[in-house]
Every structure is written in C-alpha cells, then in structure tokens.
Design an enzyme around this catalytic site. Structure first.
Site, mmCIF file in Angstrom:
data_model
loop_
_atom_site.group_PDB
_atom_site.id
_atom_site.type_symbol
_atom_site.label_atom_id
_atom_site.label_comp_id
_atom_site.label_asym_id
_atom_site.label_seq_id
_atom_site.Cartn_x
_atom_site.Cartn_y
_atom_site.Cartn_z
ATOM 1 N N ASP A 107 0.725 -0.951 0.042
ATOM 2 C CA ASP A 107 0.122 -0.126 0.035
ATOM 3 C C ASP A 107 0.620 1.136 -0.115
ATOM 4 O O ASP A 107 2.285 1.206 0.004
ATOM 5 C CB ASP A 107 -0.929 -0.002 1.154
ATOM 6 C CG ASP A 107 -2.170 0.550 0.772
ATOM 7 O OD1 ASP A 107 -2.325 1.775 0.548
ATOM 8 O OD2 ASP A 107 -3.356 -0.116 0.941
ATOM 9 N N HIS A 170 -2.732 2.918 -4.733
ATOM 10 C CA HIS A 170 -2.433 2.490 -3.347
ATOM 11 C C HIS A 170 -0.663 2.086 -3.451
ATOM 12 O O HIS A 170 -0.420 1.235 -2.838
ATOM 13 C CB HIS A 170 -3.145 1.428 -2.666
ATOM 14 C CG HIS A 170 -4.392 1.940 -2.323
ATOM 15 N ND1 HIS A 170 -4.822 2.143 -1.075
ATOM 16 C CD2 HIS A 170 -5.641 1.758 -2.924
ATOM 17 C CE1 HIS A 170 -6.196 2.622 -0.986
ATOM 18 N NE2 HIS A 170 -6.583 2.557 -2.246
ATOM 19 N N GLU A 235 -10.228 2.412 -5.448
ATOM 20 C CA GLU A 235 -9.816 4.125 -5.337
ATOM 21 C C GLU A 235 -8.618 4.387 -6.108
ATOM 22 O O GLU A 235 -7.780 5.071 -5.801
ATOM 23 C CB GLU A 235 -9.481 4.189 -3.963
ATOM 24 C CG GLU A 235 -10.528 3.858 -2.839
ATOM 25 C CD GLU A 235 -10.162 3.999 -1.351
ATOM 26 O OE1 GLU A 235 -10.918 4.410 -0.441
ATOM 27 O OE2 GLU A 235 -8.908 3.504 -0.935
#
Length: 444
Positions: A107, A170, A235
């Site tokens: 991440d 990410h 995202e």
C-alpha cells in the site's frame, strides 16, 4: 477424549458429525475440512465447559457452514505485523472456523513482499520516517521463508492464504522506490506517513512496469499455493493520472479508446493474463464506476465494501455474472471503533457488536437472487493498529459475529443467544493471548 475419527461419505466435505457419549467423543466428517471444524467444536466445548463438574454434555452435533468463504483480512502494509504475531492471529481464526486469510502486502504506507531483482523494495519501500507525526521510524518486510512458513501454518489449520498486491493505485511506497514505474516520476517521493490513499498509479504504458509485475507474480507463485491473488483495484483516481499521462493519451488515441476506463479494463485483463500463466485468478474490490465501464468479466470474484451500497451491489453482480463476497463496511470493517468513546480518528463510524451481528450476507433475499454470494469477510485495516494487541482489541469480539454470519443460516441465529455464548468466550480470548486490554485502551 476423542475415541474415533473417520470420514463419512454421507457428509459433505466441510460437514461433520460429533457424537458425545459417557465414554468419549466420536467424530465423523465428510473430508479434511469437516474434520478440522469438528475438532474446533470439540475444543470450544472443552474450553468453555472445563469448569463444569459434569463436563461436556452428551449428544450429537451435525453441522456444516452456510458459506464456503469465511475470511478475515489483515493489513501489514500500513503497520508491519511480525510473522509470529500473524500466527497468533491465525490461531484465533482457526478456533472460530474462519478458512481464508487475506494478507494486504502492499500500500502507500509500505511494501512487505520481497521480490528478487528489486532491492529498493526493502531498502526504501518497506520503510517510512514516522507514522502520523510520531517521529518514530517504522519498517518491516517478510522473508520468503517466513511467508512460506505462514502458509504451511495456516494450511495445517484449514486456512487458505490469499495475497493482495494493490494495483494500479495505493502505490506511493512503490513510487518512492521505483519512480520510473509511474506516469509522473517524482525522485523525491517518500513512503506515505499518514492514512488515506494517494493518487500514485503505476503507468500501464511502461514496459518496465510489466516486467516488475511478472517478477512479483512469479514470487507469489513460489510462496502461495492458493489459486487466487487479490489485486485491489479500488480507489484509483484515473482522471488525475492516466487521463493526463502523455504515454496513456497517445496509447488511447492509437487504440481508439474512448476513455481511461477502457485503458483500465485492458490493464486488469493483462494483469489477469499474467497471473493465469501461474494458474491463478484475480479478485478485486468492487467499484460501481468500474462496473458501469465493464471492467469486470463474467466469473470474476469481487468484494462489496463501500458503506450502504451492498444491497444494490448484490443485484448488480448477480446480473453481471460475478461471484460476490460480503465485506460491507457498516458490518465488517473491524478497525472501526466498536464502543462509544473509542477513538474514531475524527471520521470513523462506531460499529457496535450488535451492528456486526445483524449482518445477513443475503440481506433477506431469496436463494435465487443471492446464490452468487460465496461468503463473508471481516477487514482489519491497519493504519491505526500498530500492534497485535490493537488488532485483537478492535477485531474481537466482532469477528465472532462475522464468523457466525458466514457459518450459520439466519433461521438458527439469535442476538440474545449470541450474547450468552460470547460471555463464555471473553475470558478465553483474553487468556489465550495474554491480552492486556487495559493498556490497549489507554493507547487508544
């Protein structure tokens, strides 16, 4: 005392029949999974009734899970979890008959998977200067041997380990180590030290990106026997990156692509093909805009996670021919505070034990509308959970509620009965891990 242990062809692979007589216990199972679950039931009976002079009551228990997927996700990318602590977490999972462990290895805040030929993953991407301005450096990366040992440890307890490598977003930690993988390289990029997600997306039009992920996937094949790799896919701010990237703009024009969603669809398909070479298939977090752009392919498995969107997602994924795992944020996000007054970091909703227990993975719908749902998963995101104690303090007892949602049909579930059972488990949880609840509360 277990007097007999045998397979019974009349039982399904994950089913068992436990018969307790004055002479001892007899266990019959349909296969290895059923045997593991039957032994787990016997351990629970032993532990919870150890103080009763009459011992375990005689009777027959015939049981099997409602869903084949009953998982928990841990997040060592945000705060590194030593391998020994992961095994302790797994012990508790096995006790409550979870059978899938998703490990979030990458991440913005850290990269935890070693990849041969890419030493900066350890020297740069696995380290950050601090966490939330605490001034304390944080780092950690597993060795290949540690991960193999974890996989074997889980397998012995009936748990499959699913690695997650987040793409295309990410990835700020990866950007810090290898800026050349990104649309707009920033040589001064640092590993993220706060929560949230960045806009750093790997560039799909750079050959070195595909060389890198080919090496990543080869390493996953060598470590994880599971046929699944979770690729995140959530995202990803495409409009802030790929939409402005000169290489992507040129590529889309050459291919006649109408927008970045078509580029994303091709990206996911190519990733899927790279994994297919190793006999693996992908899973993804479900994003409605991606679904509208036909990013997902029939037969893919996705997770519903965004709060309030699961009912409509059940309908959509059924129509799209997708398999669905329920990780609904309002029930399954176990890093959220579970009691009023717990630190919510200024935005997290309080998700009580009763709220988690109210989860019906089918949301009250008939079988014909929900037969594409294959299970449930609790998620334990790690931004604010720096130790095993913090992880356990937030995950339990709500993980017990998720376990029951994945195991038992609604017809035999009762909030009052669950509360009664849980009272017997509280001391077990605290004693099992020498769990310092008061100190953890203070650190909250």
């Amino acid at each position: 005392k277990l007097l007999s242990d045998q397979e019974a062809p009349s039982l399904e692979t994950d089913a068992y029949r436990l018969t307790v007589t004055p002479q001892g216990a007899h266990l019959a199972s349909g296969g290895r999974e059923g045997r593991i679950y039957g032994l787990a039931t016997l351990r629970q009976l032993r532990d919870q009734l150890a103080e009763q002079p009459e011992g375990i009551p005689c009777g027959i228990i015939t049981d099997k899970p409602r869903y084949p997927w009953r998982g928990l996700m841990v997040d060592p990318a945000r705060h590194f979890i030593p391998a020994a602590d992961l095994k302790k977490f797994v012990d508790m999972m096995a006790y409550y008959k979870f059978n899938k462990l998703q490990i979030h290895l990458t991440d913005d805040q850290g990269w935890r998977l070693p990849v041969p030929g890419y030493p900066k993953l350890k020297s740069i991407a696995s380290r950050r200067e601090e966490s939330f301005e605490d001034g304390i450096p944080h780092e950690g990366m597993y060795t290949k041997q540690e991960l193999k040992e974890l996989v074997a440890y889980c397998a012995a307890r009936g748990i499959e380990v699913i690695p997650e490598i987040d793409v295309p977003g990410h990835n700020q930690a990866l950007h810090a180590a290898y800026p050349e993988f990104f649309c707009f390289p920033k040589p001064d990029m640092n590993v993220r030290t706060t929560a949230g997600n960045s806009k750093e997306l790997v560039c799909p039009q750079k050959p070195e990106v595909w060389k890198f992920y080919a090496a990543v996937f080869k390493e996953l094949k060598d470590i994880f026997p599971s046929g699944i790799v979770h690729l995140g896919g959530d995202e990803a701010p495409l409009e802030k990156t790929w939409a402005k990237c000169p290489l992507s703009i040129q590529y889309r024009e050459q291919k006649g692509m109408k927008d970045v969603h078509e580029e994303l669809k091709e990206f996911i398909k190519k990733m899927s093909s790279l994994l297919a070479v190793h006999g693996k298939r992908i899973q993804l977090w479900y994003e409605k805009p991606w679904a509208r752009a036909n990013i997902y392919n029939k037969g893919d498995t996705v997770f519903t996670w965004r709060m309030g969107l699961t009912p409509s997602t059940i309908t959509e994924t059924k129509k799209q021919g997708l398999s669905l795992i329920i990780a609904a944020g309002e029930h399954c996000y176990l890093d959220y505070p579970q009691l009023p007054g717990q630190n919510n970091r200024g935005w997290m909703p309080t998700t009580t034990l009763e709220q988690s227990y109210r989860l019906d993975p089918a949301y009250g719908r008939p079988e014909k509308e929900t037969n594409h749902i294959i299970g449930v998963q609790g998620t334990v995101w790690g931004e604010h959970l720096p130790s095993l104690n913090h992880i356990l303090y937030r995950a339990y007892p709500r993980a017990c509620a998720i376990a029951e949602a994945g195991w038992s049909p609604m017809s035999v579930r009762s909030w009052e009965n669950f509360r009664r059972k849980l009272a017997d488990h509280r001391q077990f949880i605290l004693k099992r891990f020498n769990y310092d609840m008061e100190r953890t509360k203070e650190n909250e």
